[in-house]
Design a protein around this motif. Structure first.
Motif: not given
Lengths: 115, 112
Positions: A90, A106, B37, B40-42
């Motif tokens: 990340f 991100g 979180q 599938g995401q930050g």
């Protein structure tokens, strides 16, 4: 707030090959830049950071990243990967003028290293 | 030394219930952050404490979410009337002022 784009969601790579993970952020104001790594079933760990000074920063396990202010990028590279580098990476940014230093992340890049 | 710890590691609850998630920061760290979180995401910022006060809560999604840090150390994130969309991993991080944020292992919240 910053917007962070990691251009590759998944990067498969063979062992001992080089890898580059791309990261771009939205604003050219003064920023701190970070790469965090998340190994399978573990928490986020700091890999490397840019706060000021030399635009090229290195980690203890062979990764490096270069801060490019004009292109608002902070790409991560390693010349030769190991199986143990398999993880999610990340990119994160904070504005050091914002007084709270909260991180904008991100979406992450999953690196899978194959023998 | 000890890192950031979070309890519980997993929490399963039913829609509409109330939950509390706890964070123990690294000793001496004045700054404490909560992130969420989703799959599938930050991580996304929720709230930041400097000492006992919430200096920035702009990331809290709505008034069902609340966090406290009464003695400037341990923090609790509280979610009322949980919804299925609240399911995520909740991360806590601490730091010394402007220095690097160190993350805990997270609490995985599942709302059925």
């Amino acid at each position: 707030a910053q917007s962070v784009t990691q251009l590759d969601s998944q990067v498969p790579v063979f062992e001992e090959a080089p890898v580059e993970l791309r990261c771009n952020y939205s604003s050219s104001v003064s920023v701190y830049l970070f790469w965090y790594v998340q190994y399978p079933n573990q928490g986020l760990q700091l890999l490397l950071k840019y706060l000021s000074g030399s635009t090229l920063v290195e980690s203890i396990n062979g990764f490096e990243a270069e801060f490019n202010k004009s292109q608002t990028s902070f790409h991560l590279r390693k010349p030769s990967v190991h199986i143990s580098d398999t993880a999610e990476y990340f990119c994160a940014v904070s504005d050091w003028g914002s007084n709270d230093y909260k991180l904008s992340f991100g979406a992450g890049t999953t690196v899978t290293v194959r023998a | 030394g000890a890192g950031v710890s979070q309890t519980p590691s997993n929490k399963v609850t039913e829609k509409g219930k109330y939950v509390e998630l706890r964070c123990d920061p690294i000793s001496g760290h004045t700054a404490l952050y909560w992130y969420r979180q989703s799959l599938g995401q930050g991580p996304e910022f929720l709230i930041y404490f400097q000492g006992t006060g919430a200096a920035d809560d702009s990331g809290l999604p709505n008034d069902r979410f609340f966090a406290v840090r009464p003695e400037g150390s341990v923090s609790t994130l509280k979610i009322q009337r949980t919804e299925r969309g609240d399911s995520a991993v909740y991360l806590c991080a601490s730091s010394l002022a402007t220095d690097t944020q160190y993350f805990g292992p997270g609490t995985r919240l599942t709302v059925l």
